[in-house]
Design an enzyme around this catalytic site. Structure first.
Site, PDB file in Angstrom:
ATOM      1  N   HIS A  29       0.854  -1.204   0.000  1.00 31.94           N
ATOM      2  CA  HIS A  29       0.000   0.000   0.000  1.00 31.94           C
ATOM      3  C   HIS A  29       0.882   1.243   0.000  1.00 31.94           C
ATOM      4  CE1 HIS A  29      -3.795   2.259   0.715  1.00 31.94           C
ATOM      5  NE2 HIS A  29      -2.930   3.152   1.209  1.00 31.94           N
ATOM      6  N   CYS A  30       0.975   1.867  -1.153  1.00 35.31           N
ATOM      7  CA  CYS A  30       1.711   3.117  -1.269  1.00 35.31           C
ATOM      8  C   CYS A  30       1.130   3.877  -2.455  1.00 35.31           C
ATOM      9  CB  CYS A  30       3.208   2.852  -1.447  1.00 35.31           C
ATOM     10  SG  CYS A  30       3.571   1.671  -2.750  1.00 35.31           S
ATOM     11  N   TYR A  47      -7.533  17.652  -1.504  1.00 37.45           N
ATOM     12  CA  TYR A  47      -6.270  18.194  -0.961  1.00 37.45           C
ATOM     13  C   TYR A  47      -5.232  18.228  -2.075  1.00 37.45           C
ATOM     14  CZ  TYR A  47      -4.680  13.303  -0.917  1.00 37.45           C
ATOM     15  OH  TYR A  47      -4.335  12.022  -1.283  1.00 37.45           O
ATOM     16  N   ARG A 122     -10.461   0.775  -6.285  1.00 40.03           N
ATOM     17  CA  ARG A 122     -10.670   1.192  -4.897  1.00 40.03           C
ATOM     18  C   ARG A 122     -12.004   1.902  -4.780  1.00 40.03           C
ATOM     19  NH1 ARG A 122      -7.026   5.521  -1.408  1.00 40.03           N
ATOM     20  NH2 ARG A 122      -6.887   4.306   0.500  1.00 40.03           N
ATOM     21  N   ARG A 128     -14.048  12.960   3.805  1.00 37.55           N
ATOM     22  CA  ARG A 128     -13.111  14.084   3.651  1.00 37.55           C
ATOM     23  C   ARG A 128     -12.250  13.925   2.392  1.00 37.55           C
ATOM     24  NH1 ARG A 128      -8.064  12.207   5.193  1.00 37.55           N
ATOM     25  NH2 ARG A 128      -8.276  10.290   6.368  1.00 37.55           N
ATOM     26  N   TYR A 155     -12.094   1.447   1.495  1.00 32.03           N
ATOM     27  CA  TYR A 155     -11.562   2.342   2.538  1.00 32.03           C
ATOM     28  C   TYR A 155     -12.757   3.006   3.201  1.00 32.03           C
ATOM     29  CZ  TYR A 155      -8.328   5.821   4.632  1.00 32.03           C
ATOM     30  OH  TYR A 155      -7.602   6.605   5.489  1.00 32.03           O
ATOM     31  N   ASP A 247       2.203   2.912   3.192  1.00 35.18           N
ATOM     32  CA  ASP A 247       1.335   4.072   2.947  1.00 35.18           C
ATOM     33  C   ASP A 247       2.132   5.318   2.540  1.00 35.18           C
ATOM     34  OD1 ASP A 247      -1.139   5.360   2.626  1.00 35.18           O
ATOM     35  OD2 ASP A 247      -1.050   6.214   4.640  1.00 35.18           O
ATOM     36  N   ASN A 252      -2.017  13.428   4.200  1.00 38.15           N
ATOM     37  CA  ASN A 252      -2.899  13.974   5.249  1.00 38.15           C
ATOM     38  C   ASN A 252      -2.597  13.461   6.654  1.00 38.15           C
ATOM     39  OD1 ASN A 252      -4.429  15.253   3.123  1.00 38.15           O
ATOM     40  ND2 ASN A 252      -5.290  13.231   2.708  1.00 38.15           N
TER      41      ASN A 252
HETATM   42  C1  0GY Z   1      -4.312   6.415   2.414  1.00 34.25           C
HETATM   43  C2  0GY Z   1      -5.011   7.454   3.113  1.00 34.25           C
HETATM   44  C3  0GY Z   1      -5.476   8.670   2.786  1.00 34.25           C
HETATM   45  C4  0GY Z   1      -5.599   9.248   1.520  1.00 34.25           C
HETATM   46  C5  0GY Z   1      -5.882   8.589   0.405  1.00 34.25           C
HETATM   47  O1  0GY Z   1      -6.806   8.428  -1.687  1.00 34.25           O
HETATM   48  C6  0GY Z   1      -6.303   9.191  -0.866  1.00 34.25           C
HETATM   49  O2  0GY Z   1      -6.150  10.384  -1.053  1.00 34.25           O
HETATM   50  O3  0GY Z   1      -5.856   7.278   0.394  1.00 34.25           O
HETATM   51  C7  0GY Z   1      -6.006   9.434   3.897  1.00 34.25           C
HETATM   52  O4  0GY Z   1      -5.950  10.676   3.855  1.00 34.25           O
HETATM   53  O5  0GY Z   1      -6.484   8.822   4.870  1.00 34.25           O
HETATM   54  O6  0GY Z   1      -4.891   5.387   2.101  1.00 34.25           O
HETATM   55  O7  0GY Z   1      -3.143   6.522   2.169  1.00 34.25           O
END
Ligand code: 0GY
Length: 290
Positions: A29-30, A47, A122, A128, A155, A247, A252
Site C-alpha cells: 500500500h503506497c 487536498y 478502490r 473528507r 476504505y 502508505d 494527510n
Molecule cells: C491512504 C489514506 C489517505 C488518503 C488517500 O486516496 C487518498 O487520497 O488514500 C487518507 O488521507 O487517509 O490510504 O493513504
C-alpha cells in the site's frame, strides 16, 4: 498549485530499519503523486499534496529492503490513472496497481489498466477524501472488474461498517480492507466495533485486510505499541489474508512518520518468520501476481 495549507510532506530521510524483510517482500500500500508538472492533480481533489514521484518510491523500496510495490491510486488524482500507469510501466513487473474508476470507464481503458498491472479498483467511503458514489454504480463497476479477475479495495471508517456491511459482503470479488478497517485505538481491541470487523473477516473468506497505518491511529507515537495488538490480532486470526504496506508518502498525516520505524513495527504484528513470510511475500504475491 501550492500544497494545501497544513499539508505535511513525507520524511525525505527515513532511518534504516533494523528489521530485514524476507526476500521478495511487497510494500502493498503506497501511492505516487505527480509530478504535478506532468500529471496534474484532479480538479475535484480534496487536498493538494507535495509531489511524490515514482523514482522516490522505488528508491525507498530498495532502501527499506523491499522487492515490490502495490501502488494505490490516491484521491488527489481521482479517476486520472496516468501517473499510476506511468509508475507501473517503469517498475519492470515489480509493481501492481489499484485504480480508481467511474462507470464511464471504457472496456479499452480497463484493458489498458490491466496490461499495465492494475489488479483492483478502490471504493473510497471517506467523506473528507471523495464525494460519494451511489451503491448501484459501484455494484456495476464491481461486476465489470470481476470479469477481469480484479478485486475491490475498500476504505471506510469503522463506525460506518454496520450501514455498509451488506453492500461489502455482496461484492462478487475478493475484498481488501484498507488500514485494518480504521479502528479507534482508544476503544481497544475488544470493542464491539472491532469485534464486528473480526466477525466479518471470519465469516467471509473472500475478505482480506491491510495491517497498515499505525501512524494514523496511534496515540502514543512510535514504536506504535498501542496499535500493535490490533494488527497482531488480525495477523494471527487470518494469517493467509493479511498484507502490509508503508502508505508512503502518507497523505494527510499530522506528522510525517519515519518509514524505517514503520518497517520495524512489522515483527510486532507478525512475530514469527512464518507469519512474516505470509504477510510480506506469499499473501501479496497470491493477490497481485498470480
Ligand atoms: C491512504 C489514506 C489517505 C488518503 C488517500 O486516496 C487518498 O487520497 O488514500 C487518507 O488521507 O487517509 O490510504 O493513504
Amino acid at each position: 498549485m501550492p500544497m494545501s495549507p497544513g499539508y505535511v510532506p513525507f520524511d525525505p530521510h527515513p532511518s534504516k530499519p533494523k528489521y530485514q524483510p524476507p526476500a521478495g517482500a511487497v510494500d502493498a500500500h503506497c501511492h505516487v503523486f505527480g509530478p504535478e508538472s506532468r500529471f496534474p492533480f484532479a480538479p475535484e481533489r480534496k487536498y493538494t499534496p507535495c509531489d511524490a514521484p515514482k523514482e522516490t518510491l522505488f528508491a525507498l523500496r530498495d532502501f527499506l529492503g523491499f522487492d515490490k510495490n502495490v501502488i494505490v491510486q490516491a484521491s488527489c488524482h481521482s479517476k486520472d490513472n496516468r501517473a499510476l500507469v506511468d509508475a507501473l510501466e517503469a517498475a519492470n513487473g515489480r509493481a501492481r496497481g489499484v485504480a480508481f474508476v467511474g462507470e464511464e470507464v471504457t472496456d479499452d481503458e480497463l484493458k489498458w489498466l490491466d496490461l499495465a498491472g492494475v489488479r483492483a479498483v478502490r471504493f473510497n467511503f471517506i467523506k473528507r477524501l471523495v464525494d460519494s458514489t451511489p451503491p448501484d454504480v459501484l455494484r456495476r463497476i464491481a461486476a465489470r472488474v470481476a470479469k477481469l479477475g480484479w478485486h475491490v479495495v475498500i476504505y471506510f471508517q469503522m463506525p460506518e461498517l454496520p450501514e455498509l456491511e451488506d453492500f461489502f459482503t455482496a461484492l462478487p470479488t475478493k475484498v481488501v480492507v484498507d488500514h485494518m478497517g480504521t479502528p479507534d485505538v482508544k476503544k481497544g481491541v475488544d470493542h464491539p466495533e472491532n469485534r464486528r470487523f473480526h466477525r466479518l473477516m471470519d465469516r467471509h473468506k473472500n475478505f482480506w485486510v491491510k495491517v497498515t497505518c499505525p501512524e494514523r491511529m496511534t496515540l502514543a507515537g512510535p514504536p506504535y505499541d498501542d496499535v500493535a495488538p490490533f494488527g497482531r490480532a488480525l495477523v494471527e486470526s487470518f494469517p493467509d489474508r493479511v498484507i502490509w504496506g508503508t502508505d508512503w508518502p502518507h497523505p494527510n498525516v499530522k506528522k510525517a512518520p519515519d518509514d524505517g520505524a514503520l518497517v520495524d513495527y512489522i515483527p510486532k504484528v507478525a512475530p514469527t518468520a512464518a507469519l512474516q513470510q505470509a504477510l510480506l511475500v506469499d499473501n501479496p504475491m497470491r493477490l497481485y501476481w498470480s
